[in-house]
Design a protein around this motif. Structure first.
Motif, PDB file in Angstrom:
ATOM      1  N   LYS A 196       0.839  -1.192   0.000  1.00  0.00           N
ATOM      2  CA  LYS A 196       0.000   0.000   0.000  1.00  0.00           C
ATOM      3  C   LYS A 196       0.888   1.261   0.000  1.00  0.00           C
ATOM      4  O   LYS A 196       0.640   2.213  -0.743  1.00  0.00           O
ATOM      5  CB  LYS A 196      -0.871  -0.028   1.258  1.00  0.00           C
ATOM      6  N   LEU A 197       1.926   1.206   0.825  1.00  0.00           N
ATOM      7  CA  LEU A 197       2.828   2.362   0.898  1.00  0.00           C
ATOM      8  C   LEU A 197       3.478   2.608  -0.459  1.00  0.00           C
ATOM      9  O   LEU A 197       3.583   3.749  -0.921  1.00  0.00           O
ATOM     10  CB  LEU A 197       3.894   2.092   1.958  1.00  0.00           C
ATOM     11  N   LEU A 198       3.895   1.530  -1.107  1.00  0.00           N
ATOM     12  CA  LEU A 198       4.569   1.683  -2.396  1.00  0.00           C
ATOM     13  C   LEU A 198       3.600   2.208  -3.448  1.00  0.00           C
ATOM     14  O   LEU A 198       3.969   3.014  -4.307  1.00  0.00           O
ATOM     15  CB  LEU A 198       5.166   0.353  -2.855  1.00  0.00           C
ATOM     16  N   LEU A 199       2.350   1.752  -3.377  1.00  0.00           N
ATOM     17  CA  LEU A 199       1.389   2.137  -4.408  1.00  0.00           C
ATOM     18  C   LEU A 199       0.831   3.522  -4.147  1.00  0.00           C
ATOM     19  O   LEU A 199       0.607   4.298  -5.075  1.00  0.00           O
ATOM     20  CB  LEU A 199       0.246   1.130  -4.449  1.00  0.00           C
ATOM     21  N   GLU A 200       0.580   3.822  -2.882  1.00  0.00           N
ATOM     22  CA  GLU A 200      -0.175   5.041  -2.594  1.00  0.00           C
ATOM     23  C   GLU A 200       0.682   6.155  -2.021  1.00  0.00           C
ATOM     24  O   GLU A 200       0.224   7.289  -1.887  1.00  0.00           O
ATOM     25  CB  GLU A 200      -1.322   4.711  -1.626  1.00  0.00           C
ATOM     26  N   GLY A 201       1.918   5.848  -1.666  1.00  0.00           N
ATOM     27  CA  GLY A 201       2.756   6.881  -1.067  1.00  0.00           C
ATOM     28  C   GLY A 201       3.188   7.941  -2.064  1.00  0.00           C
ATOM     29  O   GLY A 201       3.731   8.971  -1.680  1.00  0.00           O
ATOM     30  N   GLY A 202       2.960   7.729  -3.321  1.00  0.00           N
ATOM     31  CA  GLY A 202       3.428   8.660  -4.344  1.00  0.00           C
ATOM     32  C   GLY A 202       4.139   7.870  -5.417  1.00  0.00           C
ATOM     33  O   GLY A 202       4.629   6.773  -5.163  1.00  0.00           O
ATOM     34  N   GLU A 203       4.205   8.442  -6.614  1.00  0.00           N
ATOM     35  CA  GLU A 203       4.671   7.598  -7.720  1.00  0.00           C
ATOM     36  C   GLU A 203       6.195   7.483  -7.788  1.00  0.00           C
ATOM     37  O   GLU A 203       6.717   6.572  -8.411  1.00  0.00           O
ATOM     38  CB  GLU A 203       4.092   8.062  -9.063  1.00  0.00           C
ATOM     39  N   ASP A 204       6.922   8.415  -7.161  1.00  0.00           N
ATOM     40  CA  ASP A 204       8.383   8.301  -7.201  1.00  0.00           C
ATOM     41  C   ASP A 204       8.866   7.323  -6.133  1.00  0.00           C
ATOM     42  O   ASP A 204       8.961   7.671  -4.960  1.00  0.00           O
ATOM     43  CB  ASP A 204       9.040   9.664  -6.972  1.00  0.00           C
ATOM     44  N   VAL A 205       9.166   6.122  -6.559  1.00  0.00           N
ATOM     45  CA  VAL A 205       9.634   5.105  -5.622  1.00  0.00           C
ATOM     46  C   VAL A 205      11.056   4.729  -5.994  1.00  0.00           C
ATOM     47  O   VAL A 205      11.358   4.503  -7.165  1.00  0.00           O
ATOM     48  CB  VAL A 205       8.734   3.850  -5.683  1.00  0.00           C
ATOM     49  N   VAL A 206      11.937   4.726  -5.010  1.00  0.00           N
ATOM     50  CA  VAL A 206      13.299   4.254  -5.255  1.00  0.00           C
ATOM     51  C   VAL A 206      13.506   3.000  -4.437  1.00  0.00           C
ATOM     52  O   VAL A 206      13.193   2.969  -3.245  1.00  0.00           O
ATOM     53  CB  VAL A 206      14.336   5.327  -4.855  1.00  0.00           C
ATOM     54  N   ILE A 207      13.973   1.959  -5.085  1.00  0.00           N
ATOM     55  CA  ILE A 207      14.277   0.724  -4.357  1.00  0.00           C
ATOM     56  C   ILE A 207      15.793   0.586  -4.293  1.00  0.00           C
ATOM     57  O   ILE A 207      16.459   0.465  -5.316  1.00  0.00           O
ATOM     58  CB  ILE A 207      13.645  -0.502  -5.041  1.00  0.00           C
ATOM     59  N   LEU A 208      16.311   0.666  -3.087  1.00  0.00           N
ATOM     60  CA  LEU A 208      17.750   0.511  -2.871  1.00  0.00           C
ATOM     61  C   LEU A 208      17.977  -0.931  -2.463  1.00  0.00           C
ATOM     62  O   LEU A 208      17.480  -1.363  -1.435  1.00  0.00           O
ATOM     63  CB  LEU A 208      18.196   1.462  -1.761  1.00  0.00           C
ATOM     64  N   TRP A 209      18.673  -1.670  -3.294  1.00  0.00           N
ATOM     65  CA  TRP A 209      18.849  -3.089  -2.961  1.00  0.00           C
ATOM     66  C   TRP A 209      20.305  -3.461  -3.016  1.00  0.00           C
ATOM     67  O   TRP A 209      21.113  -2.821  -3.689  1.00  0.00           O
ATOM     68  CB  TRP A 209      18.012  -3.969  -3.880  1.00  0.00           C
ATOM     69  N   GLY A 210      20.634  -4.507  -2.287  1.00  0.00           N
ATOM     70  CA  GLY A 210      22.040  -4.869  -2.160  1.00  0.00           C
ATOM     71  C   GLY A 210      22.350  -6.145  -2.892  1.00  0.00           C
ATOM     72  O   GLY A 210      21.473  -6.916  -3.254  1.00  0.00           O
ATOM     73  N   GLU A 211      23.658  -6.345  -3.103  1.00  0.00           N
ATOM     74  CA  GLU A 211      24.078  -7.534  -3.844  1.00  0.00           C
ATOM     75  C   GLU A 211      23.767  -8.811  -3.059  1.00  0.00           C
ATOM     76  O   GLU A 211      23.771  -9.902  -3.608  1.00  0.00           O
ATOM     77  CB  GLU A 211      25.579  -7.440  -4.137  1.00  0.00           C
ATOM     78  N   ARG A 212      23.483  -8.667  -1.766  1.00  0.00           N
ATOM     79  CA  ARG A 212      23.162  -9.853  -0.973  1.00  0.00           C
ATOM     80  C   ARG A 212      21.791 -10.430  -1.290  1.00  0.00           C
ATOM     81  O   ARG A 212      21.472 -11.538  -0.892  1.00  0.00           O
ATOM     82  CB  ARG A 212      23.195  -9.501   0.514  1.00  0.00           C
ATOM     83  N   VAL A 213      20.952  -9.668  -1.973  1.00  0.00           N
ATOM     84  CA  VAL A 213      19.638 -10.189  -2.349  1.00  0.00           C
ATOM     85  C   VAL A 213      19.861 -11.395  -3.270  1.00  0.00           C
ATOM     86  O   VAL A 213      20.592 -11.305  -4.252  1.00  0.00           O
ATOM     87  CB  VAL A 213      18.809  -9.102  -3.066  1.00  0.00           C
ATOM     88  N   ALA A 214      19.225 -12.520  -2.916  1.00  0.00           N
ATOM     89  CA  ALA A 214      19.485 -13.758  -3.646  1.00  0.00           C
ATOM     90  C   ALA A 214      19.110 -13.591  -5.112  1.00  0.00           C
ATOM     91  O   ALA A 214      18.149 -12.909  -5.461  1.00  0.00           O
ATOM     92  CB  ALA A 214      18.678 -14.893  -3.026  1.00  0.00           C
ATOM     93  N   ALA A 215      19.899 -14.237  -5.978  1.00  0.00           N
ATOM     94  CA  ALA A 215      19.715 -14.047  -7.418  1.00  0.00           C
ATOM     95  C   ALA A 215      18.333 -14.490  -7.870  1.00  0.00           C
ATOM     96  O   ALA A 215      17.749 -13.915  -8.794  1.00  0.00           O
ATOM     97  CB  ALA A 215      20.789 -14.813  -8.185  1.00  0.00           C
ATOM     98  N   ASP A 216      17.756 -15.495  -7.211  1.00  0.00           N
ATOM     99  CA  ASP A 216      16.462 -15.983  -7.678  1.00  0.00           C
ATOM    100  C   ASP A 216      15.339 -14.992  -7.372  1.00  0.00           C
ATOM    101  O   ASP A 216      14.216 -15.152  -7.837  1.00  0.00           O
ATOM    102  CB  ASP A 216      16.157 -17.359  -7.080  1.00  0.00           C
ATOM    103  N   ALA A 217      15.629 -13.960  -6.570  1.00  0.00           N
ATOM    104  CA  ALA A 217      14.587 -12.972  -6.264  1.00  0.00           C
ATOM    105  C   ALA A 217      14.567 -11.851  -7.292  1.00  0.00           C
ATOM    106  O   ALA A 217      13.618 -11.076  -7.345  1.00  0.00           O
ATOM    107  CB  ALA A 217      14.829 -12.389  -4.873  1.00  0.00           C
ATOM    108  N   LEU A 218      15.621 -11.785  -8.128  1.00  0.00           N
ATOM    109  CA  LEU A 218      15.767 -10.600  -8.968  1.00  0.00           C
ATOM    110  C   LEU A 218      14.704 -10.481 -10.055  1.00  0.00           C
ATOM    111  O   LEU A 218      14.224  -9.374 -10.316  1.00  0.00           O
ATOM    112  CB  LEU A 218      17.180 -10.553  -9.561  1.00  0.00           C
ATOM    113  N   PRO A 219      14.298 -11.581 -10.708  1.00  0.00           N
ATOM    114  CA  PRO A 219      13.215 -11.422 -11.695  1.00  0.00           C
ATOM    115  C   PRO A 219      11.964 -10.832 -11.055  1.00  0.00           C
ATOM    116  O   PRO A 219      11.295  -9.978 -11.654  1.00  0.00           O
ATOM    117  CB  PRO A 219      12.976 -12.851 -12.183  1.00  0.00           C
ATOM    118  N   THR A 220      11.672 -11.255  -9.837  1.00  0.00           N
ATOM    119  CA  THR A 220      10.495 -10.702  -9.153  1.00  0.00           C
ATOM    120  C   THR A 220      10.692  -9.218  -8.869  1.00  0.00           C
ATOM    121  O   THR A 220       9.758  -8.423  -8.973  1.00  0.00           O
ATOM    122  CB  THR A 220      10.257 -11.461  -7.837  1.00  0.00           C
ATOM    123  N   LEU A 221      11.921  -8.868  -8.510  1.00  0.00           N
ATOM    124  CA  LEU A 221      12.205  -7.456  -8.253  1.00  0.00           C
ATOM    125  C   LEU A 221      11.914  -6.629  -9.502  1.00  0.00           C
ATOM    126  O   LEU A 221      11.309  -5.550  -9.434  1.00  0.00           O
ATOM    127  CB  LEU A 221      13.672  -7.299  -7.834  1.00  0.00           C
TER     128      LEU A 221
END
Ligand code: SF4
Ligand code: SF4
Ligand code: SF4
Ligand code: SF4
Ligand code: FES
Lengths: 177, 832
Positions: free
Chosen positions: B457-482
């Protein structure tokens, strides 16, 4: 076509031919006038200074080789290594590297002291700005002017050399002289 | 969030008509009319002005009293006077007043020569004081921290340091103690001010009250030269200025660049310069001779390294984050063309296939650093900015505090930013894929209750400018979903929104663009398939690779699965390394070690995580026998029969530009001191488009076994890891930073600690629980397995309230007892 010198013609103007009296005066009169001065000085005796056996005395404000000073009572160095002399020096010949005093190694009265203090006397122009800049009168210009040496690097005076009491080789002019 | 609009207005200062930005403070606006107003406490980086010092008084027509120009915004038609008698009298009085208790010990003061108080006293003071009373005295100098000395007599109570601690770093440690004439700067109870950003107060202090201990009495401003550079100790790539005296780096100052660092530095960047000039640094080429590394001539070392030619086709290379783009480019060319070995990697953890990598690096999807500050919502995903890219932590805090950014944090480990966040979500370590899948479902589906829906809800309704800061530790299999989430949020092509990846290496992004990835050539062009880091380890351990090239990285220390890497390095017949510190893996296994350059010596370019190309320039010459990395690579290349024709670093740059289509036309001049963001250039369109695989990709070669979702049943704890900000060899050999050296802290939740009977600060031992994972196969695997069984990591228990129950977090990247000794997802923590 004949050559036309135009305005480049040079006219040589000659003086009148000298007469006998004027010639005699020219030959001897002026010479005698000069000799008068010579003979007048002979009776005064010689004034040549026999350097290096004899040295010219210098004025009290003569700017010779620098000296660094210590406090007379505590023996601590007056210089705190603030580098102001280095900043003032127009010849850029002073190098200061400061360090911190510790209770076991107290060198100067302040928090810092000069760990390295070098003056390159082959570059110094003896302007005395360093002396003026120093807030603690730690560096003054001495009277020594005999600083020739065989290698340039020997003319870089270190802190120890500048602190050491110089061999006084230069006579000072007495008051009013 | 749209950036504030800037409107020009006109006002009069000292009889001159001047145009300025509306709302700018007078003290800034006056500069447009070439009028200088003296000030001490005004510092826009610290947020709103406080008007503490009264140095900036001016006369404004229509206002009877003098006004502080640092806190008066300029208005249209304002008439300002700075040269009237009233103003002069006020300035004289303020200077005289500030000096009432000031010791004026400039000759021993480290600020002398670069002291605003000296300058302003000289320029605006009366030159004479009427005070004859004794001054206030404090004991001095005192240590405010191991890095900062405080001289309270010199403090003019300008509030800068206190505001930094309270409002920028938000560590809330510095305060003003006592009141009135007795006020002084202190920490609560006089504890040392130890914080990751403490060094900034040295630069902020307008007098010599706060001085750097490592720089104490080292030099005067006229003894030194400033040389612009880039800090490459972490991916933030802060712009710095090296202070150089006699070819020695004496200190590091911030070189303000709003687009990168906002004028701050972390203490690692500020003080780890000491590692450049210590004896621990490798000074000459080393060659292993009778089991010992010995100093040899360059000729000998190069000829040993040229032995790589005998391993043609069986060489693996790892490139560390401090390598420049040029070095990465030369090395990948040496590997691929010279040695016919496509096994080269710069991503230590998970490998990302070409198409997915392209999609994630798509220029239209990249957020810039200032976007963190102006976005409506920032989601920090699977990274800890304070540890991974410290300066971004300050940027996020600024956004939240001053611009009301909605901050959401989704990570396995509790974050230092939790207190500022609207939402903080925890997931078990390694389960980013499941978490993001749920988030994607919540974004697509109807609103419901629950944390993830709240985040959606926060991502959708907080405003359209969303920045996602993500790290290299995020597992590779999660990246397509990202990527799907980014698409759902419409981040692509939106200015002020996007993804921002924090790689684990400082120049991680640049190395990828230079082709230092398996199967990815320069400019994300397809290249012959190669092995990823984990596969290189496995292949070297069972003898399929016989030589390893380690460029400024030590996998035994940096990468997961220490035992496997040790086996790999042990088995490899030739290990060539570039390093500046003899870390364990290099010391034990390298056959040749070339001394590596520091970031103050390098010549080349790096790429900031947001795509900004920045230029490194040699601030000092190479000390001892150190040679430039590019020249060593070019030389080895020539000796193995692949002459790259590179005689200078700019020649390598030109080859790189020719090979990377989206850099086309860029020159070193254009990059200059401020850098150029290539995603903003027209040539960014040359970046090959990628695509996200529709089905989640299998975890590419990552050695970790499948993550465990719920709390482990057998009484064990899930293992999560983190890399502390201080975990770097440069920090370890910097004398001033010795006090930060990382030991293993095992972070436990209070519940688990109580269950296991462990108190905060107690010594604990961590061992592996599940021995059945199939990570090891083959003959080398069983060798490594033998080692694994007895693996014990020792550390100190740190009971932390935010840690989710059932998880233990261990530090990796540290010299001893690092988490990378553990390979299983479940561990047992107990008292030894
Ligand atoms: S006398 Fe002048 S030139 Fe010589 S050291 Fe002093 S300041 Fe420099
Ligand atoms: S803070 Fe400035 S004015 Fe004060 S003693 Fe230091 S240099 Fe001199
Ligand atoms: S210590 Fe420096 S920055 Fe802090 S209040 Fe005093 S003068 Fe200002
Ligand atoms: S945040 Fe990173 S780049 Fe910036 S100074 Fe610290 S270590 Fe260097
Ligand atoms: S700068 Fe305006 S009051 Fe300090």
């Amino acid at each position: 076509m004949s050559y036309n010198p135009g305005e480049d013609v040079i006219e040589v103007v000659r003086g009148p031919a000298p007469g006998a009296a004027a010639g005699a005066y020219r030959a001897f009169g002026e010479t005698l006038r000069g000799l008068k001065t010579t003979f007048a000085r002979i009776v005064e005796g010689p004034t040549t200074i026999q350097y290096p056996e004899e040295k010219t005395p210098v004025y009290p404000r003569f700017r010779g080789r620098h000296k660094l000073h210590r406090f007379e009572d505590t023996g601590l160095e007056k210089c705190v290594g603030c580098s102001l002399c280095a900043a003032a020096c127009p010849a850029d010949c002073i190098r200061v590297v400061a360090a911190e005093n510790t209770p076991v190694n107290r060198v100067s009265a302040g928090e810092r002291y000069a760990a390295v203090y070098e003056i390159n006397l082959s570059r110094c122009i003896f302007c005395g700005y360093c002396e003026v800049a120093c807030p603690f009168d730690a560096i003054t210009m001495g009277h020594d002017y005999e600083m020739s040496d065989y290698t340039r690097s020997d003319l870089i005076f270190t802190k120890e050399m500048l602190l050491a009491e110089p061999i006084e080789r230069t006579p000072l002019r007495s008051e009013g002289e | 969030m749209p950036r504030p609009e800037q409107k020009e207005i006109q006002f009069t200062i000292d009889g001159r008509e001047v145009r300025a930005i509306e709302g700018a403070m007078l003290v800034d606006a006056a500069k447009h009319g070439d009028v200088e107003i003296p000030f001490f406490c005004y510092e826009p980086k610290l947020g709103n002005p406080v008007g503490a010092c009264r140095m900036c008084l001016v006369e404004i027509e229509g206002i009877p009293k003098l006004q502080t120009s640092c806190s008066t915004p300029v208005k249209d038609g304002m008439v300002v006077h700075t040269q009237t008698d009233r103003v002069h009298a006020a300035q004289n009085a303020v200077v005289e007043f500030l000096l009432v208790n000031h010791p004026l010990d400039c000759p021993v003061c480290d600020k002398g020569g670069e002291c605003p108080l000296q300058d302003i006293t000289f320029g605006w003071g009366r030159g004479r004081s009427r005070f004859i009373e004794p001054k206030r005295h404090f004991v001095k100098p005192l240590s405010l921290s191991p890095l900062v000395a405080i001289d309270r007599e010199r403090c003019i109570l300008c509030y800068r340091c206190v505001r930094f601690s309270q409002e920028v770093a938000e560590d809330y440690q510095l305060i003003f103690a006592e009141r009135g004439a007795h006020t002084y700067v202190s920490t609560f109870d006089g504890h040392p001010y130890v914080a990751p950003f403490s060094g900034n107060i040295i630069e902020l202090c307008p007098v010599g009250a706060l001085t750097s201990k490592p720089y104490r009495f080292r030099a005067r401003p006229w003894d030194i030269e400033g040389a612009g550079g880039i800090c490459t100790l972490c991916p933030s790539q802060c712009n710095v200025q090296f202070t150089v005296r006699d070819e020695t780096v004496m200190r590091v100052l911030a070189r303000e660049n709003d687009e990168v660092d906002d004028g701050w530095l972390c203490d690692k960047g500020r003080f780890a310069y000491q590692s450049i000039h210590v004896d621990e640094r490798i000074a000459a080429p080393l060659v292993r001779d009778g089991g010992e590394l010995r100093e040899v001539s360059w000729e000998r070392a190069l000829s040993v390294a040229a032995g790589l030619a005998r391993h043609r086709g069986r060489v693996g290379a790892l490139v560390g984050g401090q390598a420049t783009n040029e070095e990465g480019f030369l090395l990948q060319s040496l590997m691929r063309q010279g040695l016919e070995s496509p096994d080269i990697d710069s991503r230590g953890r998970a490998s990302v296939p070409l198409e997915l990598g392209r999609a994630l690096a798509a220029p239209s999807l990249q957020a810039a650093v200032p976007d963190l500050e102006f976005a409506h919502t920032v989601l920090v995903l699977g990274c800890e900015p304070l540890d991974d890219a410290p300066i971004l932590d300050l940027r996020i805090r600024k956004g939240v505090r001053r611009r009301g950014v909605n901050l959401a944090i989704a990570s396995a480990r509790p974050s230092a930013l939790d207190a500022n966040a609207k939402l903080s979500l925890r997931y078990p370590p390694g389960t980013e894929a499941a978490f993001l899948a749920e988030l994607a479902a919540a974004l697509a589906g109807p609103p419901s209750s629950g944390d993830i829906s709240a985040l959606a809800k926060l991502l959708l309704e907080g405003g359209e400018d969303v920045v996602i800061l993500w790290g290299e530790r995020v597992a590779a299999d999660a990246l397509p979903t990202l990527l799907r989430i980014a698409e759902r949020l419409g981040l692509s092509g939106r200015a002020g929104a996007g993804l921002l990846e924090v790689p684990s290496g400082a120049n991680g992004r640049g190395l990828r663009e230079a082709g230092v990835l398996p199967g990815v050539g320069p400019g994300y062009a397809p290249a012959p398939a190669g092995r990823s880091a984990a596969q290189i380890a496995a292949a070297a351990a069972d003898g399929r690779l016989t030589a390893l090239y380690l460029f400024q990285t030590d996998p035994v220390r940096e990468l997961p699965d220490r035992a496997l890497w040790e086996a790999a390095l042990h088995r490899a017949a030739l290990v060539v390394a570039h390093a500046s510190v003899l870390t364990e893996g290099i010391r034990e296994h390298a056959a040749v070690v070339f001394p590596a350059e520091s970031h103050a010596e390098k010549e080349g370019t790096v790429v900031h995580p947001d795509g900004r190309l920045q230029r490194l320039r040699g601030a000092i010459g190479h000390p001892n026998q150190v040679r430039a990395g590019w020249s060593v690579l070019a030389e080895i290349s020539a000796r193995v029969g692949h002459d790259q024709g590179v005689l200078t670093s700019p020649m390598a740059w030109e080859q790189l530009v020719a090979a990377v289509p989206f850099y086309a036309g860029l020159t070193l001049q254009e990059i200059g001191g401020r850098g150029v963001r290539w995603p903003d250039r027209a040539q960014a369109a040359q970046m090959p488009a990628g695509s996200a695989p529709s089905a989640p990709a299998p975890p590419g070669g990552s050695a970790s076994s499948a993550p465990v979702a719920g709390a482990p049943a057998n009484g064990g704890l899930r293992l999560g890891s983190y890399r502390p900000i201080w975990a770097s060899p440069e920090v370890e050999i910097s004398p001033a930073l010795k006090f930060t050296i990382c030991r293993q802290h095992v972070e436990l939740s209070p519940q688990d600690a109580a269950r296991l009977g462990i108190d905060h600060g107690e010594a604990v031992e961590v061992s592996q629980l599940d021995g059945s994972s199939a990570a090891y196969s083959g003959e080398a695997g069983s060798q490594a397995r033998g080692k694994l069984e007895g693996t014990r990591v020792h550390g100190t228990a740190a009971v932390r309230s935010g840690v989710p129950q059932g998880t233990a977090f261990l530090a990796d990247g540290i010299a001893q007892d690092s988490a990378n000794e553990l390979t299983e997802a479940v561990v047992e923590v107990r008292k030894p």
